[in-house]
Design an enzyme around this catalytic site. Structure first.
Site, short mmCIF file in Angstrom:
data_model
loop_
_atom_site.label_atom_id
_atom_site.label_comp_id
_atom_site.label_asym_id
_atom_site.label_seq_id
_atom_site.Cartn_x
_atom_site.Cartn_y
_atom_site.Cartn_z
N ASP A 194 -12.54 -64.37 -0.45
CA ASP A 194 -13.63 -63.60 0.15
C ASP A 194 -13.02 -62.41 0.89
O ASP A 194 -12.24 -61.66 0.31
CB ASP A 194 -14.44 -64.52 1.06
N GLU A 202 -27.49 -62.31 -8.46
CA GLU A 202 -27.49 -63.64 -9.06
C GLU A 202 -26.09 -64.25 -9.07
O GLU A 202 -25.91 -65.41 -9.46
CB GLU A 202 -28.05 -63.57 -10.48
#
Length: 288
Positions: free
Chosen positions: A198, A122
């Protein structure tokens, strides 16, 4: 250092392959066979590019990383499991017992272990972890309370490990000694309008290259936390970076269409550029 799309690869990104990945990630250069590998996590595909020729292989669901195996072939993370892969067959080696997560970025370290992090499906709960997996194939939990465990890399001497937890907006550094972590600190932090950290990699000078997810750029940072420059890309979701090429002087950069309401023409492409510095060799699973 700032550049936009250009006609050469000297400091300017070019599209190396217009693959339109949904979620391109995990670029990895195999110097033995002189080929670049990367994955599309959402589409469960492994890509291999050698001398301009592209091969695409089906992989286990949510494949997220690829590393070299000292016993031959490769080590793959996918879902909540780790596999060996010889280019055609996947063999499950071990798995972790977690609910609501999946493996995300993973790399082999100078200790010969696979360092593999998990992320909340999530993307907002701190339920992810970072594991070290050795030759005994027993995952050892090293860090916990992560949301999206991401970019991993080691200093050229192998004494510092860098690690991103993407929603926190910063990259952490740890003292690294034979697979043990100590002295956690913030190596550097992104500004709010620069996207989120990232994937990352390290160059021969010990500087850290980081992909900006949502920020449309790759930045380079000194080990003391100074931002040295950035390279702009023609798409927003830049996902990961890796040095490759015969002299490790080409920076390969993955991107994603995922999360873009109206993907631009370059979204999901694999890019390449020559940043004027060399990378360092990847570590291998099971080899110190």
């Amino acid at each position: 250092m700032s550049a936009e799309i250009g006609s050469d690869i000297h400091g300017k990104p070019l599209v190396a392959s217009d693959v339109k990945n949904t979620l391109g990630e995990g670029p990895f250069w195999d110097s033995q066979i002189r080929a670049l590998f990367w994955v599309d996590i959402i589409e469960s595909k492994i890509y291999k590019m050698k001398e301009g020729r592209l091969e695409v292989s089906d992989a286990p669901a949510l494949v997220s990383s690829i590393s070299k195996n000292a016993d031959g072939g490769y080590i793959i993370t996918a879902g909540n499991a780790i596999y060996s892969w010889n280019g055609s067959t996947f063999i499950k080696l071990c798995s972790i017992d977690e609910s609501g997560t999946r493996f995300n970025d993973a790399k082999c370290g100078p200790d010969g272990g696979l360092w593999a992090g998990t992320m909340d499906l999530e993307q907002h709960r701190a339920i992810g972890n970072l594991y070290r997996v050795g030759r005994d194939l027993k995952p050892e939990k090293v860090l916990s309370m992560l949301t999206i465990s991401n970019g991993l890399g080691w200093s050229p001497e192998g004494t510092v490990m860098y690690h991103a937890d993407t929603p926190k907006g910063c990259v952490f550094a740890y003292d690294f000694n034979d697979g043990k972590l100590a002295n956690r600190r913030i190596a550097f932090r992104f500004k709010e309008n620069e996207g989120l950290p990232d994937g990352l990699c390290i160059d021969e000078e010990g500087c850290i290259w980081v992909a900006h997810y949502g920020g449309g750029r790759v930045s380079r940072w000194a080990s003391d936390g100074r931002k040295l420059g950035e390279i702009l890309f023609p798409t927003k979701n830049i996902t990961s970076v890796a040095f490759g090429g015969d002299d490790l002087d080409v920076l390969f950069v993955t991107s994603a269409r995922y999360g873009l309401e109206s993907p631009d023409a370059a979204a999901g492409a694999l890019f390449k550029l020559k940043p004027g510095v060399h990378g360092i060799e990847n570590y291998t699973f099971g080899r110190r």
